[in-house]
Design a protein around this motif. Sequence first.
Motif, PDB file in Angstrom:
ATOM      1  N   ARG A  18      36.649   9.698 -16.846  1.00 34.44           N
ATOM      2  CA  ARG A  18      35.923   8.429 -16.948  1.00 34.44           C
ATOM      3  C   ARG A  18      34.422   8.660 -16.985  1.00 34.44           C
ATOM      4  O   ARG A  18      33.687   7.967 -17.703  1.00 34.44           O
ATOM      5  CB  ARG A  18      36.313   7.526 -15.772  1.00 34.44           C
ATOM      6  N   LEU A  19      33.935   9.643 -16.224  1.00 37.21           N
ATOM      7  CA  LEU A  19      32.515   9.989 -16.278  1.00 37.21           C
ATOM      8  C   LEU A  19      32.160  10.577 -17.638  1.00 37.21           C
ATOM      9  O   LEU A  19      31.079  10.310 -18.177  1.00 37.21           O
ATOM     10  CB  LEU A  19      32.174  10.986 -15.171  1.00 37.21           C
ATOM     11  N   VAL A  20      33.070  11.397 -18.186  1.00 39.56           N
ATOM     12  CA  VAL A  20      32.844  11.967 -19.518  1.00 39.56           C
ATOM     13  C   VAL A  20      32.715  10.857 -20.552  1.00 39.56           C
ATOM     14  O   VAL A  20      31.840  10.891 -21.418  1.00 39.56           O
ATOM     15  CB  VAL A  20      33.991  12.927 -19.897  1.00 39.56           C
ATOM     16  N   ALA A  21      33.599   9.850 -20.467  1.00 39.65           N
ATOM     17  CA  ALA A  21      33.559   8.742 -21.426  1.00 39.65           C
ATOM     18  C   ALA A  21      32.231   7.992 -21.331  1.00 39.65           C
ATOM     19  O   ALA A  21      31.662   7.585 -22.352  1.00 39.65           O
ATOM     20  CB  ALA A  21      34.726   7.794 -21.167  1.00 39.65           C
ATOM     21  N   GLU A  22      31.723   7.814 -20.115  1.00 35.73           N
ATOM     22  CA  GLU A  22      30.460   7.110 -19.946  1.00 35.73           C
ATOM     23  C   GLU A  22      29.298   7.951 -20.474  1.00 35.73           C
ATOM     24  O   GLU A  22      28.369   7.419 -21.110  1.00 35.73           O
ATOM     25  CB  GLU A  22      30.258   6.748 -18.477  1.00 35.73           C
ATOM     26  N   ALA A  23      29.321   9.252 -20.228  1.00 35.93           N
ATOM     27  CA  ALA A  23      28.281  10.136 -20.752  1.00 35.93           C
ATOM     28  C   ALA A  23      28.304  10.127 -22.276  1.00 35.93           C
ATOM     29  O   ALA A  23      27.254  10.092 -22.936  1.00 35.93           O
ATOM     30  CB  ALA A  23      28.474  11.555 -20.219  1.00 35.93           C
ATOM     31  N   HIS A  24      29.501  10.146 -22.845  1.00 31.58           N
ATOM     32  CA  HIS A  24      29.657  10.098 -24.298  1.00 31.58           C
ATOM     33  C   HIS A  24      29.045   8.817 -24.853  1.00 31.58           C
ATOM     34  O   HIS A  24      28.306   8.839 -25.855  1.00 31.58           O
ATOM     35  CB  HIS A  24      31.145  10.192 -24.654  1.00 31.58           C
ATOM     36  N   ALA A  25      29.319   7.684 -24.206  1.00 28.85           N
ATOM     37  CA  ALA A  25      28.793   6.400 -24.671  1.00 28.85           C
ATOM     38  C   ALA A  25      27.269   6.369 -24.595  1.00 28.85           C
ATOM     39  O   ALA A  25      26.598   5.838 -25.489  1.00 28.85           O
ATOM     40  CB  ALA A  25      29.389   5.260 -23.847  1.00 28.85           C
ATOM     41  N   LEU A  26      26.700   6.955 -23.536  1.00 30.21           N
ATOM     42  CA  LEU A  26      25.251   6.987 -23.393  1.00 30.21           C
ATOM     43  C   LEU A  26      24.598   7.856 -24.462  1.00 30.21           C
ATOM     44  O   LEU A  26      23.569   7.495 -25.042  1.00 30.21           O
ATOM     45  CB  LEU A  26      24.870   7.488 -21.998  1.00 30.21           C
ATOM     46  N   GLY A  78      24.745  -9.354 -26.444  1.00 30.63           N
ATOM     47  CA  GLY A  78      24.253  -8.208 -25.689  1.00 30.63           C
ATOM     48  C   GLY A  78      22.806  -7.938 -26.030  1.00 30.63           C
ATOM     49  O   GLY A  78      22.214  -8.627 -26.875  1.00 30.63           O
ATOM     50  N   PRO A  79      22.209  -6.935 -25.391  1.00 30.16           N
ATOM     51  CA  PRO A  79      20.799  -6.637 -25.652  1.00 30.16           C
ATOM     52  C   PRO A  79      20.596  -6.025 -27.034  1.00 30.16           C
ATOM     53  O   PRO A  79      21.503  -5.421 -27.602  1.00 30.16           O
ATOM     54  CB  PRO A  79      20.444  -5.631 -24.546  1.00 30.16           C
ATOM     55  N   ALA A  80      19.386  -6.203 -27.564  1.00 34.27           N
ATOM     56  CA  ALA A  80      19.057  -5.589 -28.843  1.00 34.27           C
ATOM     57  C   ALA A  80      18.950  -4.076 -28.668  1.00 34.27           C
ATOM     58  O   ALA A  80      18.500  -3.590 -27.633  1.00 34.27           O
ATOM     59  CB  ALA A  80      17.735  -6.159 -29.368  1.00 34.27           C
ATOM     60  N   ARG A  81      19.378  -3.343 -29.659  1.00 36.09           N
ATOM     61  CA  ARG A  81      19.342  -1.892 -29.576  1.00 36.09           C
ATOM     62  C   ARG A  81      17.919  -1.391 -29.803  1.00 36.09           C
ATOM     63  O   ARG A  81      17.229  -1.857 -30.707  1.00 36.09           O
ATOM     64  CB  ARG A  81      20.283  -1.285 -30.610  1.00 36.09           C
ATOM     65  N   THR A  82      17.497  -0.462 -28.974  1.00 39.28           N
ATOM     66  CA  THR A  82      16.173   0.140 -29.091  1.00 39.28           C
ATOM     67  C   THR A  82      16.331   1.615 -29.400  1.00 39.28           C
ATOM     68  O   THR A  82      17.021   2.338 -28.686  1.00 39.28           O
ATOM     69  CB  THR A  82      15.368  -0.025 -27.787  1.00 39.28           C
ATOM     70  N   GLU A  83      15.702   2.065 -30.456  1.00 43.79           N
ATOM     71  CA  GLU A  83      15.801   3.475 -30.842  1.00 43.79           C
ATOM     72  C   GLU A  83      14.764   4.289 -30.081  1.00 43.79           C
ATOM     73  O   GLU A  83      13.572   3.952 -30.057  1.00 43.79           O
ATOM     74  CB  GLU A  83      15.581   3.615 -32.354  1.00 43.79           C
ATOM     75  N   VAL A 138      21.413   4.998 -14.878  1.00 46.28           N
ATOM     76  CA  VAL A 138      22.165   3.781 -14.560  1.00 46.28           C
ATOM     77  C   VAL A 138      21.379   2.538 -14.968  1.00 46.28           C
ATOM     78  O   VAL A 138      21.936   1.583 -15.535  1.00 46.28           O
ATOM     79  CB  VAL A 138      22.529   3.747 -13.061  1.00 46.28           C
ATOM     80  N   ALA A 139      20.070   2.545 -14.710  1.00 44.12           N
ATOM     81  CA  ALA A 139      19.240   1.401 -15.089  1.00 44.12           C
ATOM     82  C   ALA A 139      19.142   1.260 -16.600  1.00 44.12           C
ATOM     83  O   ALA A 139      19.228   0.156 -17.148  1.00 44.12           O
ATOM     84  CB  ALA A 139      17.847   1.552 -14.476  1.00 44.12           C
ATOM     85  N   ALA A 140      18.980   2.393 -17.288  1.00 45.43           N
ATOM     86  CA  ALA A 140      18.882   2.353 -18.748  1.00 45.43           C
ATOM     87  C   ALA A 140      20.193   1.884 -19.367  1.00 45.43           C
ATOM     88  O   ALA A 140      20.189   1.155 -20.370  1.00 45.43           O
ATOM     89  CB  ALA A 140      18.516   3.737 -19.282  1.00 45.43           C
ATOM     90  N   ALA A 141      21.308   2.290 -18.788  1.00 43.56           N
ATOM     91  CA  ALA A 141      22.610   1.841 -19.289  1.00 43.56           C
ATOM     92  C   ALA A 141      22.743   0.334 -19.167  1.00 43.56           C
ATOM     93  O   ALA A 141      23.221  -0.344 -20.091  1.00 43.56           O
ATOM     94  CB  ALA A 141      23.738   2.539 -18.524  1.00 43.56           C
ATOM     95  N   ARG A 143      20.272  -1.845 -19.107  1.00 44.69           N
ATOM     96  CA  ARG A 143      19.368  -2.478 -20.078  1.00 44.69           C
ATOM     97  C   ARG A 143      19.933  -2.409 -21.491  1.00 44.69           C
ATOM     98  O   ARG A 143      19.737  -3.322 -22.291  1.00 44.69           O
ATOM     99  CB  ARG A 143      17.992  -1.815 -20.034  1.00 44.69           C
ATOM    100  N   ALA A 144      20.634  -1.319 -21.799  1.00 41.57           N
ATOM    101  CA  ALA A 144      21.187  -1.138 -23.140  1.00 41.57           C
ATOM    102  C   ALA A 144      22.548  -1.800 -23.306  1.00 41.57           C
ATOM    103  O   ALA A 144      23.081  -1.831 -24.412  1.00 41.57           O
ATOM    104  CB  ALA A 144      21.292   0.354 -23.464  1.00 41.57           C
ATOM    105  N   GLY A 145      23.114  -2.303 -22.217  1.00 37.77           N
ATOM    106  CA  GLY A 145      24.425  -2.927 -22.299  1.00 37.77           C
ATOM    107  C   GLY A 145      25.564  -1.939 -22.426  1.00 37.77           C
ATOM    108  O   GLY A 145      26.628  -2.267 -22.944  1.00 37.77           O
ATOM    109  N   VAL A 146      25.357  -0.709 -21.943  1.00 41.67           N
ATOM    110  CA  VAL A 146      26.403   0.316 -21.976  1.00 41.67           C
ATOM    111  C   VAL A 146      27.092   0.339 -20.615  1.00 41.67           C
ATOM    112  O   VAL A 146      26.451   0.636 -19.606  1.00 41.67           O
ATOM    113  CB  VAL A 146      25.816   1.711 -22.285  1.00 41.67           C
ATOM    114  N   PRO A 147      28.381   0.015 -20.543  1.00 37.76           N
ATOM    115  CA  PRO A 147      29.054  -0.014 -19.238  1.00 37.76           C
ATOM    116  C   PRO A 147      29.223   1.387 -18.653  1.00 37.76           C
ATOM    117  O   PRO A 147      29.776   2.269 -19.302  1.00 37.76           O
ATOM    118  CB  PRO A 147      30.413  -0.647 -19.561  1.00 37.76           C
ATOM    119  N   THR A 148      28.730   1.568 -17.439  1.00 38.17           N
ATOM    120  CA  THR A 148      28.867   2.857 -16.746  1.00 38.17           C
ATOM    121  C   THR A 148      29.303   2.610 -15.299  1.00 38.17           C
ATOM    122  O   THR A 148      28.586   2.963 -14.360  1.00 38.17           O
ATOM    123  CB  THR A 148      27.532   3.637 -16.774  1.00 38.17           C
TER     124      THR A 148
END
Length: 200
Positions: A18-26, A78-83, A138-141, A143-148
């Motif tokens: 599950r941690l791997v999946a979250e790292a992958h998503a980030l 969700g939040p707008a994506r920031t590059e 965790v904070a950046a996730a 803000r980006a709307g990535v569930p962790t």
Amino acid sequence: MPAPDGTPTVTPNGTDPRLVAEAHALLRDVVGLDPTGIEATFRTWNAGRLDLLPTAEAPTQVPHLSAELLAAARLLPGPARTELHPEDAARFAVQVEQALYASTVILRASGRDAAGLLADEDLVRVLGEAQGSWRTVVAAAARAGVPTPCLATALASYDALRAGRPPAPLHFGTRTDGRTDGDGALPTPGAADRAEPSGA
């Protein structure tokens, strides 16, 4: 090379899936890496301290989202994506590794060997060095709307250990709570305290 569906064939050693999946998503959604870049990052991590972790057991239960729920969830905003700038992206990828390592250590220690963890000065030092990046991830996730949820839960567990106690639950029934500053108990407001005087 990644599988045809983009899934990496190499994943970080010794970590909860599950941690791997979250790292992958980030790495995909925040850093902006493609499947080949994610797999290369995992290989780099495996050449470092993650290689020293024993193999992790797979979770006993993986949450399942129905097709109907997934279809309905696409309507949620969700939040707008920031590059990220390339230098910021590379820095954040390093921070994800630190958060992954620290989360793995804490999740394994929780409820089993927390005392041993706190007695290991080198490990405590490593966690202390990683905590800044861990919090940033965790904070950046968020803000980006990535569930962790696993990374965030591990960080909350770390803070509970650091504080010496979990957050006190709020109860609305008549009861007493134990004190942490001495003997005795603290009264908790209950229904009787909130009742209006008779005849009002």
